[in-house]
Motif scaffolding. Structure first.
Motif, PDB file in Angstrom:
ATOM      1  N   LYS A 294     -14.277 -63.555  44.311  1.00 28.21           N
ATOM      2  CA  LYS A 294     -15.056 -62.451  43.583  1.00 28.21           C
ATOM      3  C   LYS A 294     -16.366 -62.209  44.092  1.00 28.21           C
ATOM      4  CE  LYS A 294     -16.904 -61.419  38.945  1.00 28.21           C
ATOM      5  NZ  LYS A 294     -17.232 -61.819  37.514  1.00 28.21           N
ATOM      6  N   MET A 295     -17.009 -63.157  44.630  1.00 27.35           N
ATOM      7  CA  MET A 295     -18.470 -62.793  45.272  1.00 27.35           C
ATOM      8  C   MET A 295     -17.960 -62.031  46.644  1.00 27.35           C
ATOM      9  SD  MET A 295     -21.059 -65.573  46.622  1.00 27.35           S
ATOM     10  CE  MET A 295     -20.076 -65.723  48.438  1.00 27.35           C
ATOM     11  N   LEU A 296     -17.330 -62.377  47.336  1.00 28.59           N
ATOM     12  CA  LEU A 296     -16.886 -61.862  48.591  1.00 28.59           C
ATOM     13  C   LEU A 296     -16.480 -60.333  48.281  1.00 28.59           C
ATOM     14  CD1 LEU A 296     -15.511 -64.785  50.792  1.00 28.59           C
ATOM     15  CD2 LEU A 296     -17.629 -63.392  51.032  1.00 28.59           C
ATOM     16  N   CYS A 297     -15.524 -60.111  47.421  1.00 32.37           N
ATOM     17  CA  CYS A 297     -15.152 -58.986  46.922  1.00 32.37           C
ATOM     18  C   CYS A 297     -16.300 -57.870  46.832  1.00 32.37           C
ATOM     19  CB  CYS A 297     -14.153 -58.926  45.833  1.00 32.37           C
ATOM     20  SG  CYS A 297     -13.712 -57.205  45.237  1.00 32.37           S
ATOM     21  N   MET A 298     -17.272 -58.418  45.653  1.00 38.72           N
ATOM     22  CA  MET A 298     -18.395 -57.467  45.357  1.00 38.72           C
ATOM     23  C   MET A 298     -19.368 -57.406  46.571  1.00 38.72           C
ATOM     24  SD  MET A 298     -17.250 -56.867  42.441  1.00 38.72           S
ATOM     25  CE  MET A 298     -18.874 -55.986  41.897  1.00 38.72           C
ATOM     26  N   ALA A 299     -19.367 -58.271  47.374  1.00 41.25           N
ATOM     27  CA  ALA A 299     -20.468 -58.116  48.687  1.00 41.25           C
ATOM     28  C   ALA A 299     -19.937 -57.443  49.490  1.00 41.25           C
ATOM     29  CB  ALA A 299     -20.748 -59.494  49.104  1.00 41.25           C
ATOM     30  N   GLY A 300     -18.398 -57.332  49.749  1.00 37.62           N
ATOM     31  CA  GLY A 300     -17.980 -56.215  50.840  1.00 37.62           C
ATOM     32  C   GLY A 300     -18.676 -56.728  51.992  1.00 37.62           C
ATOM     33  N   GLY A 301     -18.595 -55.715  53.010  1.00 38.96           N
ATOM     34  CA  GLY A 301     -19.069 -56.127  54.318  1.00 38.96           C
ATOM     35  C   GLY A 301     -18.199 -56.636  55.455  1.00 38.96           C
ATOM     36  N   GLY A 302     -17.344 -57.317  55.136  1.00 38.17           N
ATOM     37  CA  GLY A 302     -16.182 -57.886  55.848  1.00 38.17           C
ATOM     38  C   GLY A 302     -15.312 -57.087  56.231  1.00 38.17           C
ATOM     39  N   ALA A 303     -14.358 -57.557  57.109  1.00 40.65           N
ATOM     40  CA  ALA A 303     -13.345 -56.634  57.673  1.00 40.65           C
ATOM     41  C   ALA A 303     -12.541 -56.283  56.288  1.00 40.65           C
ATOM     42  CB  ALA A 303     -12.258 -57.622  58.426  1.00 40.65           C
ATOM     43  N   PRO A 304     -12.123 -54.825  56.571  1.00 41.67           N
ATOM     44  CA  PRO A 304     -11.453 -54.464  55.171  1.00 41.67           C
ATOM     45  C   PRO A 304     -10.253 -55.105  54.880  1.00 41.67           C
ATOM     46  CG  PRO A 304     -11.873 -52.701  56.955  1.00 41.67           C
ATOM     47  CD  PRO A 304     -12.162 -53.912  57.620  1.00 41.67           C
ATOM     48  N   SER A 305      -9.470 -55.808  55.552  1.00 37.82           N
ATOM     49  CA  SER A 305      -8.358 -56.317  55.075  1.00 37.82           C
ATOM     50  C   SER A 305      -8.632 -57.668  54.591  1.00 37.82           C
ATOM     51  CB  SER A 305      -7.300 -56.917  56.344  1.00 37.82           C
ATOM     52  OG  SER A 305      -8.237 -57.504  57.409  1.00 37.82           O
ATOM     53  N   ALA A 306      -9.727 -58.279  54.769  1.00 38.79           N
ATOM     54  CA  ALA A 306     -10.364 -59.516  54.098  1.00 38.79           C
ATOM     55  C   ALA A 306     -10.984 -58.966  52.853  1.00 38.79           C
ATOM     56  CB  ALA A 306     -11.568 -60.231  54.764  1.00 38.79           C
ATOM     57  N   ASN A 307     -11.596 -58.013  52.676  1.00 41.85           N
ATOM     58  CA  ASN A 307     -12.239 -57.395  51.495  1.00 41.85           C
ATOM     59  C   ASN A 307     -11.123 -57.228  50.360  1.00 41.85           C
ATOM     60  OD1 ASN A 307     -14.848 -57.687  52.385  1.00 41.85           O
ATOM     61  ND2 ASN A 307     -14.837 -55.362  53.070  1.00 41.85           N
ATOM     62  N   MET A 308      -9.965 -56.600  50.880  1.00 45.83           N
ATOM     63  CA  MET A 308      -8.940 -56.219  50.096  1.00 45.83           C
ATOM     64  C   MET A 308      -8.211 -57.797  49.593  1.00 45.83           C
ATOM     65  SD  MET A 308      -6.810 -53.001  51.701  1.00 45.83           S
ATOM     66  CE  MET A 308      -5.261 -53.961  51.989  1.00 45.83           C
ATOM     67  N   LEU A 309      -8.047 -58.737  50.173  1.00 49.76           N
ATOM     68  CA  LEU A 309      -7.715 -59.879  50.006  1.00 49.76           C
ATOM     69  C   LEU A 309      -8.373 -60.549  48.774  1.00 49.76           C
ATOM     70  CD1 LEU A 309      -5.385 -62.301  50.354  1.00 49.76           C
ATOM     71  CD2 LEU A 309      -7.020 -63.102  52.120  1.00 49.76           C
ATOM     72  N   HIS A 310      -9.680 -60.693  49.110  1.00 50.75           N
ATOM     73  CA  HIS A 310     -10.662 -61.277  48.015  1.00 50.75           C
ATOM     74  C   HIS A 310     -10.435 -60.402  46.778  1.00 50.75           C
ATOM     75  CE1 HIS A 310     -12.137 -63.970  50.923  1.00 50.75           C
ATOM     76  NE2 HIS A 310     -12.496 -63.157  52.118  1.00 50.75           N
ATOM     77  N   CYS A 311     -10.523 -59.031  46.845  1.00 49.81           N
ATOM     78  CA  CYS A 311     -10.453 -58.369  45.605  1.00 49.81           C
ATOM     79  C   CYS A 311      -9.248 -58.561  45.001  1.00 49.81           C
ATOM     80  CB  CYS A 311     -10.926 -56.958  45.859  1.00 49.81           C
ATOM     81  SG  CYS A 311     -12.529 -56.447  46.514  1.00 49.81           S
ATOM     82  N   THR A 312      -8.262 -58.494  45.660  1.00 46.67           N
ATOM     83  CA  THR A 312      -7.032 -58.754  45.129  1.00 46.67           C
ATOM     84  C   THR A 312      -6.780 -60.147  44.151  1.00 46.67           C
ATOM     85  OG1 THR A 312      -5.895 -57.186  46.707  1.00 46.67           O
ATOM     86  CG2 THR A 312      -4.466 -58.708  45.251  1.00 46.67           C
ATOM     87  N   ARG A 313      -7.419 -61.190  44.906  1.00 47.16           N
ATOM     88  CA  ARG A 313      -7.305 -62.415  44.352  1.00 47.16           C
ATOM     89  C   ARG A 313      -8.070 -62.551  42.976  1.00 47.16           C
ATOM     90  NH1 ARG A 313      -8.062 -66.458  49.636  1.00 47.16           N
ATOM     91  NH2 ARG A 313      -6.168 -66.261  50.428  1.00 47.16           N
ATOM     92  N   ALA A 314      -9.375 -61.991  43.129  1.00 48.74           N
ATOM     93  CA  ALA A 314     -10.150 -62.076  42.042  1.00 48.74           C
ATOM     94  C   ALA A 314      -9.831 -61.111  40.758  1.00 48.74           C
ATOM     95  CB  ALA A 314     -11.658 -61.461  42.373  1.00 48.74           C
ATOM     96  N   LEU A 315      -9.132 -60.000  41.373  1.00 50.33           N
ATOM     97  CA  LEU A 315      -8.526 -59.170  40.142  1.00 50.33           C
ATOM     98  C   LEU A 315      -7.449 -59.702  39.512  1.00 50.33           C
ATOM     99  CD1 LEU A 315      -9.049 -55.712  41.998  1.00 50.33           C
ATOM    100  CD2 LEU A 315      -9.849 -56.094  39.992  1.00 50.33           C
ATOM    101  N   GLU A 316      -6.305 -60.382  40.266  1.00 50.23           N
ATOM    102  CA  GLU A 316      -5.262 -60.867  39.912  1.00 50.23           C
ATOM    103  C   GLU A 316      -5.441 -62.129  39.085  1.00 50.23           C
ATOM    104  OE1 GLU A 316      -2.252 -61.169  42.971  1.00 50.23           O
ATOM    105  OE2 GLU A 316      -2.078 -58.783  42.752  1.00 50.23           O
ATOM    106  N   GLY A 317      -6.684 -62.899  39.428  1.00 47.13           N
ATOM    107  CA  GLY A 317      -7.005 -64.125  38.936  1.00 47.13           C
ATOM    108  C   GLY A 317      -7.866 -63.908  37.690  1.00 47.13           C
ATOM    109  N   GLY A 318      -7.979 -62.648  37.168  1.00 49.46           N
ATOM    110  CA  GLY A 318      -8.642 -62.521  35.921  1.00 49.46           C
ATOM    111  C   GLY A 318      -9.957 -62.526  35.958  1.00 49.46           C
ATOM    112  N   LEU A 319     -10.880 -62.601  37.174  1.00 48.79           N
ATOM    113  CA  LEU A 319     -12.043 -62.895  37.223  1.00 48.79           C
ATOM    114  C   LEU A 319     -12.890 -61.856  37.021  1.00 48.79           C
ATOM    115  CD1 LEU A 319     -12.045 -64.949  40.334  1.00 48.79           C
ATOM    116  CD2 LEU A 319     -12.268 -66.016  38.243  1.00 48.79           C
TER     117      LEU A 319
END
Length: 178
Positions: A26-51
């Motif tokens: 969730k933190m890395l999703c909200m911070a962004g700034g990383g590789a787009p594929s990594a940002n997508m992965l972090h956001c997907t995990r956080a979204l699917e995890g109900g965070l």
């Protein structure tokens, strides 16, 4: 006893990092700034995890993932994420703007323009950028006078922005050539 302790430790180690990863995602999703594929992965995990429990938070997570999807060229999924973000937060000007970017890159110019118009009407955070981008689209569509007006609006908000100044000059030169 030692076997039970070992099993408990193994379970704790396997569950513990997963729980920690969720908050990091969730933190890395909200911070962004990383590789787009990594940002997508972090956001997907956080979204699917109900965070992202509150609708406003979920909308922001969807926005972040959609933005990463634009960067990877996954425009259809980006649009789906922006659609959901907008359904959760209808006043989300930035989501309209980025959905417009995705539509533009798919060649859906009129639909992109409608999203940019809505973004500006909602008074998105970076209004100076929104006017410049809409001006770029209007220039591409051959609406040179309207593009010039948008560049001037952008510069009225942020007079030192060279990107808008250069875009204004390019369209002025193009207009003189017609």
């Amino acid at each position: 006893m030692a076997a039970r302790t070992g099993l408990a430790l193994l379970l704790l180690l396997s569950v513990g990092p997963a729980l920690a990863a969720d908050s990091w995602d969730k933190m890395l999703c909200m911070a962004g700034g990383g590789a787009p594929s990594a940002n997508m992965l972090h956001c997907t995990r956080a979204l699917e995890g109900g965070l992202f429990e509150a609708p406003e938070d979920r909308a922001r997570g969807l926005f972040k993932r959609g933005t990463a999807q634009i960067e990877t060229g996954d425009y259809e999924n980006a649009i789906a994420d922006f659609d959901e973000a907008i359904s959760l937060r209808p006043e989300y000007g930035e989501a309209f703007h980025n959905r417009g970017v995705a539509k533009w890159r798919m060649g859906k110019l009129e639909a992109a323009l409608a999203d940019f118009d809505e973004s500006i009407a909602l008074g998105q955070v970076e209004l100076w950028r929104a006017y410049k981008v809409r001006g770029d689209l209007k220039a591409e569509m051959g609406q040179l006078d309207e593009a010039l007006a948008d560049y001037e609006r952008s510069l009225a908000i942020r007079p030192d922005w060279d990107y808008a100044r250069r875009a204004l000059r390019r369209v002025m030169v193009r207009k003189q050539g017609n």
